[in-house]
Enzyme design. Sequence first.
Site, PDB file in Angstrom:
ATOM      1  N   LYS A  22       0.600  -1.412  -0.087  1.00  0.00           N
ATOM      2  CA  LYS A  22      -0.204   0.117   0.073  1.00  0.00           C
ATOM      3  C   LYS A  22       0.781   1.361   0.018  1.00  0.00           C
ATOM      4  CE  LYS A  22      -1.847   1.615   4.049  1.00  0.00           C
ATOM      5  NZ  LYS A  22      -1.490   3.048   4.288  1.00  0.00           N
ATOM      6  N   ASN A  23       2.091   1.523   0.581  1.00  0.00           N
ATOM      7  CA  ASN A  23       2.799   2.451   1.042  1.00  0.00           C
ATOM      8  C   ASN A  23       4.187   2.830  -0.282  1.00  0.00           C
ATOM      9  OD1 ASN A  23       1.363   3.027   3.379  1.00  0.00           O
ATOM     10  ND2 ASN A  23       2.816   2.207   4.856  1.00  0.00           N
ATOM     11  N   CYS A 116      -5.673  11.872  12.056  1.00  0.00           N
ATOM     12  CA  CYS A 116      -6.046  10.497  11.887  1.00  0.00           C
ATOM     13  C   CYS A 116      -6.607  10.440  13.575  1.00  0.00           C
ATOM     14  CB  CYS A 116      -5.493  10.062  10.223  1.00  0.00           C
ATOM     15  SG  CYS A 116      -4.107   9.343  11.313  1.00  0.00           S
ATOM     16  N   ASP A 124       4.194  20.080   7.569  1.00  0.00           N
ATOM     17  CA  ASP A 124       4.788  21.332   7.591  1.00  0.00           C
ATOM     18  C   ASP A 124       6.191  20.970   6.647  1.00  0.00           C
ATOM     19  OD1 ASP A 124       5.305  19.767   9.557  1.00  0.00           O
ATOM     20  OD2 ASP A 124       6.771  20.954  10.593  1.00  0.00           O
ATOM     21  N   ASP A 305       5.036   1.050  12.070  1.00  0.00           N
ATOM     22  CA  ASP A 305       4.034   0.077  11.812  1.00  0.00           C
ATOM     23  C   ASP A 305       3.489  -0.898  12.366  1.00  0.00           C
ATOM     24  OD1 ASP A 305       3.854   1.342   8.025  1.00  0.00           O
ATOM     25  OD2 ASP A 305       2.542   2.788  10.127  1.00  0.00           O
ATOM     26  N   ARG A 397      -8.595  -1.068   5.026  1.00  0.00           N
ATOM     27  CA  ARG A 397      -7.844  -0.668   3.846  1.00  0.00           C
ATOM     28  C   ARG A 397      -6.479  -0.268   3.619  1.00  0.00           C
ATOM     29  NH1 ARG A 397      -6.118   4.224   7.506  1.00  0.00           N
ATOM     30  NH2 ARG A 397      -5.051   4.496   5.624  1.00  0.00           N
TER      31      ARG A 397
HETATM   32  C1  EPZ Z   1       4.216   6.873   5.909  1.00  0.00           C
HETATM   33  O1  EPZ Z   1       2.975   7.885   6.383  1.00  0.00           O
HETATM   34  C2  EPZ Z   1       3.461   5.897   5.894  1.00  0.00           C
HETATM   35  N1  EPZ Z   1       1.764   6.560   5.236  1.00  0.00           N
HETATM   36  C3  EPZ Z   1       2.523   5.559   7.691  1.00  0.00           C
HETATM   37  O2  EPZ Z   1       1.898   4.251   7.352  1.00  0.00           O
HETATM   38  C4  EPZ Z   1       3.954   5.226   8.348  1.00  0.00           C
HETATM   39  O3  EPZ Z   1       3.532   4.454   9.300  1.00  0.00           O
HETATM   40  C5  EPZ Z   1       4.815   6.282   8.068  1.00  0.00           C
HETATM   41  O4  EPZ Z   1       5.515   6.426   6.498  1.00  0.00           O
HETATM   42  C6  EPZ Z   1       6.319   6.287   8.581  1.00  0.00           C
HETATM   43  O5  EPZ Z   1       6.559   5.012   8.268  1.00  0.00           O
HETATM   44  C7  EPZ Z   1       1.950   5.782   4.050  1.00  0.00           C
HETATM   45  O6  EPZ Z   1       3.080   5.762   3.203  1.00  0.00           O
HETATM   46  C8  EPZ Z   1       1.240   6.000   3.070  1.00  0.00           C
HETATM   47  P1  EPZ Z   1       5.739  10.638   8.117  1.00  0.00           P
HETATM   48  P2  EPZ Z   1       3.723   9.462   6.469  1.00  0.00           P
HETATM   49  O7  EPZ Z   1       5.442  11.669   7.349  1.00  0.00           O
HETATM   50  O8  EPZ Z   1       4.552   9.485   5.798  1.00  0.00           O
HETATM   51  C9  EPZ Z   1       5.488  14.441  11.849  1.00  0.00           C
HETATM   52  C10 EPZ Z   1       0.483   2.342   7.618  1.00  0.00           C
HETATM   53  O9  EPZ Z   1      -0.265   2.127   8.642  1.00  0.00           O
HETATM   54  N2  EPZ Z   1       5.578  15.062  10.552  1.00  0.00           N
HETATM   55  O10 EPZ Z   1       7.199  10.232   7.522  1.00  0.00           O
HETATM   56  O11 EPZ Z   1       2.513  10.274   7.312  1.00  0.00           O
HETATM   57  C11 EPZ Z   1       4.622  13.167  11.552  1.00  0.00           C
HETATM   58  O12 EPZ Z   1       3.551  14.126  12.309  1.00  0.00           O
HETATM   59  C12 EPZ Z   1       0.809   3.678   7.510  1.00  0.00           C
HETATM   60  O13 EPZ Z   1       0.498   2.233   6.678  1.00  0.00           O
HETATM   61  C13 EPZ Z   1       6.227  15.919  10.612  1.00  0.00           C
HETATM   62  O14 EPZ Z   1       5.551  16.393  12.002  1.00  0.00           O
HETATM   63  O15 EPZ Z   1       4.478   9.515   7.665  1.00  0.00           O
HETATM   64  C14 EPZ Z   1       4.736  11.535  12.464  1.00  0.00           C
HETATM   65  O16 EPZ Z   1       4.375  12.537  13.870  1.00  0.00           O
HETATM   66  C15 EPZ Z   1       0.234   4.868   9.353  1.00  0.00           C
HETATM   67  N3  EPZ Z   1       5.082  16.658  10.009  1.00  0.00           N
HETATM   68  C16 EPZ Z   1       5.711  11.584  12.021  1.00  0.00           C
HETATM   69  O17 EPZ Z   1       6.421  12.570  11.737  1.00  0.00           O
HETATM   70  C17 EPZ Z   1       5.369  16.658   8.585  1.00  0.00           C
HETATM   71  O18 EPZ Z   1       5.518  17.410   7.474  1.00  0.00           O
HETATM   72  C18 EPZ Z   1       5.909  11.004  10.757  1.00  0.00           C
HETATM   73  O19 EPZ Z   1       6.041  11.014   9.636  1.00  0.00           O
HETATM   74  C19 EPZ Z   1       5.380  15.660   8.174  1.00  0.00           C
HETATM   75  C20 EPZ Z   1       5.338  14.167   9.222  1.00  0.00           C
END
Ligand code: EPZ
Length: 424
Positions: A22-23, A116, A124, A305, A397
């Site tokens: 998915k990712n 979510c 950001d 995850d 999902r």
């Molecule tokens: C991806 O989400 C995955 N989703 C997530 O999988 C996965 O848990 C995550 O990466 C970490 O590996 C998809 O690929 C669709 P991040 P993403 O940006 O890109 C913070 C699942 O279960 N952050 O690496 O959203 C954020 O709040 C899902 O399949 C900021 O602060 O993850 C989080 O605490 C869940 N500002 C941390 O960084 C930003 O602009 C990691 O987020 C972006 C993120």
Amino acid sequence: MSVWKISGGRALHGEIKIQGSKNAVLPIMSAAIIKGCETELLNCPQLSDVEAAMEILKHLGCTAEREGDTVYIDSRGMNRTDIPHDLMREMRSSVIFLGAILARANEAELSYPGGCELGVRPIDLHLEALRCFGAEISEQGGNLFCRGRSLRGARVNLSFPSVGATENAMLAACGAAGETVITNAAREPEIIDLQAYLRKLGVSIWGAGTPTITISGFVLRDRVGHRVMTDRIVAATALCCAASAGGRITLRDVVPAYFETVTAALEQMGCRIDRKSHSVTLEADGRLHAPRPIATRPYPGFPTDAQPLLMAAALKAEGTTAFTENIFESRYRHAVELNRLGADISVVGRVAVVTGVKALVGAPVKATDLRGGAALITAALGARGTTTVYDIGHVIRGYEAFEKMLNDLGADVHYEDERLAPVG
Ligand code: EPZ
């Protein structure tokens, strides 16, 4: 609305093929619009998130059709640059389309993705990265307006190796004149798969899987074929299910190294693991023992995850362990539901302490999010009696035909109309 009913206590045996990731597929479906081209995606999982991404592509004026595990995308007819609120709400990770729309059309408008179940989910870092290319981004009335008359290559340093921000920067760079260097980039395998697709599209890109990714130009092709990588988190889920229920299962068509942190923890708990180049076999019988404390980290650290899934596999293990969730601010909502099955989990801030119990007992529980819901199913497989899981929409999902995968291994999982199920 359906629920899942799981009759626990049945060991799992057999061999399964793991679905496409998915990712990995979601950012690749976004990349398919950076130039008007035809893309054939093989091993595309049949998931509601993938359907949501197809709806966004069609909204933008592309065609997106599925034939079995293959999705065909033709982005030559793209005639819009906005993603409306209802489509954004359907899937918050639709923000991954932002960089690609900007690369294609030098403008983009999308409804601000909400939080979510895992917390606020800010973007950001995405916006900071896109501004490095010269994009002007404003927020008004819950919408993001992005303009980038002529994107130029940039040095993009991410203050945190965000997966989504890395992917958005990679895609925006494909529409920028000049070289882009992304530092402190996320190193997840899904980033490597996105790079593989972009190379087939004609992008000169290297470094995915390392902290530094360089994009230095492109001569984009008209047609691309790509086989999506296997889902490493679904693979880890299947292993945790077998650890919870006992038995012996083999996963085919996987890259063991991509989920080695999970496999190593299961091995340390007493599971017997056999790793081959493209398969992993896990055997578990008798009582496991608690794993060493687990702290989630960006890849190649322990994946956030898989935290709910390994927790579910550890609920009956002898001893006590602790999980520290360093990635998301609120990722223990499954603990309350797992405790309804008789688990002993106490959560204080980012730490969850798990003390193994001798047995879990089936009960009605509610899925709180994608991986939290999968954790309930993992635990239910190792529980006595029947568990009813509500709100399974969260789970489908990310898991293709999850109940079929488990039943093919000897589990007893079936859908039931919620109106016939016991009160949750
Ligand atoms: C991806 O989400 C995955 N989703 C997530 O999988 C996965 O848990 C995550 O990466 C970490 O590996 C998809 O690929 C669709 P991040 P993403 O940006 O890109 C913070 C699942 O279960 N952050 O690496 O959203 C954020 O709040 C899902 O399949 C900021 O602060 O993850 C989080 O605490 C869940 N500002 C941390 O960084 C930003 O602009 C990691 O987020 C972006 C993120």
